[in-house]
Every structure is written in structure tokens, then in C-alpha cells.
Design an enzyme around this catalytic site. Structure first.
Site, short mmCIF file in Angstrom:
data_model
loop_
_atom_site.label_atom_id
_atom_site.label_comp_id
_atom_site.label_asym_id
_atom_site.label_seq_id
_atom_site.Cartn_x
_atom_site.Cartn_y
_atom_site.Cartn_z
N GLU A 100 30.78 15.94 22.60
CA GLU A 100 31.15 16.83 23.70
C GLU A 100 32.66 17.02 23.82
O GLU A 100 33.12 18.03 24.32
CB GLU A 100 30.63 16.27 25.04
CG GLU A 100 29.16 15.96 25.05
CD GLU A 100 28.30 17.18 25.20
OE1 GLU A 100 28.72 18.27 24.77
OE2 GLU A 100 27.19 17.05 25.74
N HIS A 117 28.79 6.68 23.70
CA HIS A 117 27.53 7.22 23.18
C HIS A 117 26.49 6.11 23.18
O HIS A 117 26.82 4.95 22.98
CB HIS A 117 27.72 7.77 21.76
CG HIS A 117 26.61 8.66 21.32
ND1 HIS A 117 25.49 8.19 20.69
CD2 HIS A 117 26.44 10.00 21.47
CE1 HIS A 117 24.68 9.21 20.46
NE2 HIS A 117 25.23 10.32 20.93
N1 COA Z 1 33.75 6.19 30.71
C1 COA Z 1 33.82 5.03 31.42
N2 COA Z 1 32.94 4.03 31.26
C2 COA Z 1 31.97 4.19 30.34
C3 COA Z 1 31.86 5.35 29.57
C4 COA Z 1 32.80 6.38 29.78
N3 COA Z 1 32.75 7.52 29.10
N4 COA Z 1 30.80 5.24 28.74
C5 COA Z 1 30.26 4.04 29.00
N5 COA Z 1 30.98 3.41 29.98
C6 COA Z 1 30.72 2.09 30.54
C7 COA Z 1 29.36 2.05 31.23
O1 COA Z 1 29.49 2.42 32.60
C8 COA Z 1 28.98 0.62 31.06
O2 COA Z 1 29.65 -0.14 32.04
P1 COA Z 1 28.87 -1.23 32.94
O3 COA Z 1 28.33 -2.19 31.94
O4 COA Z 1 29.96 -1.74 33.82
O5 COA Z 1 27.81 -0.46 33.65
C9 COA Z 1 29.59 0.24 29.72
O6 COA Z 1 30.62 1.18 29.46
C10 COA Z 1 28.63 0.29 28.56
O7 COA Z 1 28.01 1.55 28.57
P2 COA Z 1 26.95 1.96 27.47
O8 COA Z 1 25.79 1.04 27.58
O9 COA Z 1 27.64 2.09 26.17
O10 COA Z 1 26.57 3.40 27.97
P3 COA Z 1 25.16 4.13 27.89
O11 COA Z 1 24.55 3.95 26.57
O12 COA Z 1 24.35 3.79 29.07
O13 COA Z 1 25.65 5.62 28.11
C11 COA Z 1 26.73 7.62 27.80
C12 COA Z 1 26.07 6.45 27.11
C13 COA Z 1 26.99 8.72 26.78
C14 COA Z 1 25.81 8.16 28.88
C15 COA Z 1 28.06 7.15 28.42
O14 COA Z 1 28.93 6.67 27.42
C16 COA Z 1 28.73 8.21 29.26
O15 COA Z 1 28.39 8.37 30.43
N6 COA Z 1 29.69 9.00 28.68
C17 COA Z 1 30.34 10.04 29.40
C18 COA Z 1 29.45 11.28 29.47
C19 COA Z 1 29.36 11.96 28.13
O16 COA Z 1 30.33 12.15 27.44
N7 COA Z 1 28.13 12.39 27.78
C20 COA Z 1 27.86 13.08 26.54
C21 COA Z 1 27.10 12.21 25.60
S1 COA Z 1 26.92 12.96 24.00
#
Ligand code: COA
Length: 392
Positions: free
Chosen positions: A306, A248
Site C-alpha cells: 500500500e 504485514h
Molecule cells: N504501525 C504501528 N504498529 C503496528 C503496525 C503499524 N503499521 N503494524 C503492526 N503494528 C503493531 C501491532 O499493533 C502489534 O502491536 P501489539 O502487539 O502491541 O498489539 C504488533 O505491531 C505486531 O503486529 P502484527 O501481529 O505484525 O500485525 P497484524 O498481523 O495483526 O496486522 C497489519 C498486519 C497489516 C494489519 C498491520 O501491520 C497494520 O495495521 N498495518 C497498517 C495498515 C496497512 O498498511 N494495511 C495494509 C496491509 S497490505
């Protein structure tokens, strides 16, 4: 070179004041107008959440009845608008259909009109997918009850209505998430409420925001048994794919909404199949949590809303393709409350970007202003001469 700091993704940037909700990422707390989300979910119906968001306080019993009736009338009006159009507004994508339905609302449409339309358009899409006609709403029914009835064509059980109510209350509002921000940007231009809600809905459709729960179930199907969870998650991460329903932007602990939805789902029960599914989901969640912790030691990536949304909507027999639209049926209340707040207190939202494109080319011979003007004019004359001549 410039020393300007760019806030990619606007993470941590304060862009407004809001009295609607507070999302505390480190503590894992969601507060809506002074109420902890845990004190609302399974305690009040969706209509009460609508009153809380739009009117500032939980409604009295008589106001609650009025809100229920107002939502019922809004569903009827939405049905009157959509049903005669038949398949002509049909889109293969429910979120597009929802946006289309909302776009048909008049400029003076209210928040309640938008909520009525969201429910009727979503349920209508589900029925059309099965080749069935839109059902007329029953305005005297509670909103969650009628939404299930309109979607499935049969009266839902009390337990199912309670479960959908719990879900709608859980996801109705959540701070300055991407789609709410989109709705506020639209509101900030002075556009009407339905337009702001459409902005929110189309922004919600993306898989990084509201589009994750369908893929969560695809993942559970692929894992199929708890023992395979760890291997599956490892393979996904090794292939560079994200684990849906995990992580998140704001929460650094488990999303509080995952807790309340998991609890509501456990209370709903509904047989051995559902318990096995829940056990599988918990195994996948734990595997994902530990594999993500190993891969990103400095970043807590835990279950988000989700993850359990997927299981809950599956338990209510909602097809995966419509999960995000049911989410939207609730979140429209949040968009509308933010719309009102933005119109009342906000100013035009207009950030800036650092230009990194090519510099404008200086003319080779350093011409005077008048020469530049002549060149531009003669180019324009050549260009317009080449245009086809208008007829009539
Ligand atoms: N699976 C695998 N890797 C993940 C991840 C996941 N669910 N969520 C974050 N990461 C990775 C990112 O790719 C990032 O890696 P990098 O530094 O190598 O690029 C690292 O963890 C840090 O990510 P972060 O900065 O915490 O993510 P964000 O704030 O940009 O994105 C989300 C947040 C929700 C978009 C992301 O966690 C995600 O894509 N989750 C899956 C989709 C989802 O469940 N969406 C519903 C949200 S309510």
C-alpha cells in the site's frame, strides 16, 4: 475449561491447497502460477495476468488479443447496464458503488464480466463525483488504457498506461488474504461468481486490508518534509496509532510488491514534483522502519504494497477516495480465479468457535420434558396473541 487451541485471525492455519500463488513471508517472495512477480510486472499487460490466473498459463499473442477484445466487450456491457441508471445507484463510497455495480451482473456472469464492471463502475463513480456523465468505453483499447480514459475523460500517455498496467499486474493476486478468503467462503456455499466477487470487494474496503493507501498520502502531507519524518512517526506511535502502509500479516521482510511498484514509479518519472514526493516517501518509510523496529524488536514491520500504491496512484492523478477501488479492479481477477478453484476442489468452509457465553439455565424445579413443552407452548400462545392481526 477446554484445552482447544483457538487460531485467532487464522494466522498460519492452512485451509486449502492452491495452485494460484505462493506468498513466502520470510523470504519476501510472491510467485503467481510459477512466475516470480518481478518477471511479470512491467513485462506483461494486465490482460496477460488475467489469462495466467484464469487459464493457467500466460496467453499466446493471439489469445492476448482475444482477451483484450473480451474485456472490451465486457466494459461495453457494463456501461449499458450502469449508464441508464444514472444517479440512482450512486453511493458516496466508491467501494459500495463497485459492489452495487457487481451485484447488477446476472447469475451466469463470468470473470471477464466482473472485471469489465469493476473498471466501468469505478471510472463512472469518479466522473460522477465531478458531476460528469459516464463515458462509453472503447472496446478496442487495452484495459488499463480504457480505464484511465474512462476515469479522466482524456487519452492517457503511454507511460501512464504502462504504470497502471504494472500496478494492476502487481496486485491482481496474493494468496489467502482476507478478501480472497471471503470470496472463497462465498464460493464454497455454491453461490455465483458475482456474489463471491462482491464478498471480496466489500472485505477489501477495510483500512487494515485494502484501505490503507489513501491514509498513506494523508501521512505524507502531514509530514511534508523529509526532516520531519522521524518526529512525526514517533508522535504517531506514542499516540498509539498505526503507521499506514507498514507491516504485514505474512511478510517478515519488505513486501516484494513495494519493490516492483517503487521501480515502476521511478521509471515513470514525471518531473521534479514527483521526485520530491518519492524522496519524502522514502524518508518516511525509513523513519517508520526504524521506529517500529525500536518499538517491536521481535517483529519486522516493513513497507507493504500500500505504501507505494499510494504514490503510484497519485502519480496517475487518481483521487485518494478511489485508490481501493482501483486495487479491486485488479484483484477481481484473483477473486475469480479463486472462485473457480474453490468450486472445483473445495468443500463448504465452515469453521467452529469456542462458546464462551452463559450456560443454558436449567429450570428451577427440574421439570419433566412434558412440563417444559407446556411452558414453551403457553409462552408462544401469549406471544402470538399479542401480535397485530393481519389485514386482508
Ligand atoms: N504501525 C504501528 N504498529 C503496528 C503496525 C503499524 N503499521 N503494524 C503492526 N503494528 C503493531 C501491532 O499493533 C502489534 O502491536 P501489539 O502487539 O502491541 O498489539 C504488533 O505491531 C505486531 O503486529 P502484527 O501481529 O505484525 O500485525 P497484524 O498481523 O495483526 O496486522 C497489519 C498486519 C497489516 C494489519 C498491520 O501491520 C497494520 O495495521 N498495518 C497498517 C495498515 C496497512 O498498511 N494495511 C495494509 C496491509 S497490505
Amino acid at each position: 475449561m477446554t484445552s482447544a487451541r483457538i487460531h485467532e485471525g487464522l494466522e498460519g492455519v492452512l485451509v486449502a491447497r492452491t495452485a494460484l500463488s505462493s506468498v513466502e513471508g520470510e523470504r519476501g517472495r510472491l510467485t503467481v502460477r510459477g512466475h516470480a512477480i518481478e518477471s511479470l510486472v512491467s513485462e506483461v499487460p494486465f490482460e496477460a495476468m488475467v489469462g495466467l490466473l484464469l487459464e493457467g498459463a500466460l496467453p499466446t499473442a493471439s489469445r492476448l488479443r482475444e482477451l483484450q477484445a473480451e474485456l472490451g466487450s465486457a466494459r461495453l456491457r457494463a456501461h449499458a447496464r450502469l449508464a441508464p441508471l444514472g444517479p440512482t445507484v450512486r453511493s458516496a463510497d466508491v467501494m459500495r458503488e463497485l459492489a452495487t455495480g457487481l451485484s447488477l451482473l446476472p447469475r451466469e456472469a463470468t470473470a471477464v464480466d466482473a472485471l469489465g464492471m469493476a473498471a466501468v463502475a469505478t471510472a463512472g463513480w469518479l466522473r460522477a463525483e465531478r458531476g460528469e456523465e459516464h463515458l462509453p468505453p472503447q472496446p478496442e483499447l487495452p484495459h488499463a488504457h480504457d480505464l484511465l480514459r474512462l476515469a479522466h475523460g482524456a487519452s492517457p500517455t503511454e507511460g501512464a498506461v504502462r504504470l497502471l498496467d504494472a500496478y494492476l499486474v502487481t496486485v491482481a493476486e496474493h494468496g489467502f488474504n482476507a478478501s480472497t478468503f471471503a470470496a472463497r467462503v462465498t464460493a464454497s456455499t455454491g453461490a455465483d461468481l458475482a456474489s463471491a466477487v462482491v464478498s471480496g470487494v466489500v472485505t477489501l474496503s477495510g483500512p487494515l486490508h485494502g484501505g490503507a493507501p489513501g491514509p498513506v498520502l494523508d501521512m505524507l502531507d502531514a509530514v511534508s518534509s523529509p526532516e520531519r519524518a522521524a518526529d512525526y512517526v514517533r508522535a504517531e506511535l506514542a499516540a498509539g496509532r498505526r503507521i499506514m502502509g507498514m507491516g504485514h500479516r505474512v511478510y517478515r521482510v519488505r513486501d516484494p510488491r513495494a519493490f516492483v511498484l517503487e521501480r515502476a514509479l521511478s521509471a515513470y518519472g514525471s518531473g521534479e514534483g514527483a521526485s520530491l514526493r518519492l524522496a519524502l516517501a522514502r524518508a518516511v518509510e525509513h523513519a517508520a522502519e526504524s521506529e517500529l523496529a525500536r518499538k517491536y524488536p521481535g517483529r519486522a514491520l516493513r513497507a507493504n504494497v500500500e505504501f507505494y500504491t499510494a504514490l503510484l496512484l497519485e502519480a496517475l492523478a487518481v483521487p485518494r477516495a478511489a485508490f481501493t477501488a482501483i486495487f479491486a479492479c485488479a484483484r477481481v481477477a484473483g477473486y475469480a480465479a479463486h472462485y473457480a478453484e474453490q468450486r472445483r476442489e473445495g468443500r463448504l468452509i465452515r469453521p467452529s468457535a469456542l462458546y464462551v457465553g452463559p450456560e443454558a439455565k436449567a429450570p428451577a424445579s427440574g421439570p419433566s420434558c412434558s412440563t417444559v413443552g407446556e411452558t414453551a407452548t403457553s409462552d408462544l400462545v401469549e406471544f402470538t396473541a399479542a401480535l397485530p392481526r393481519p389485514v386482508g
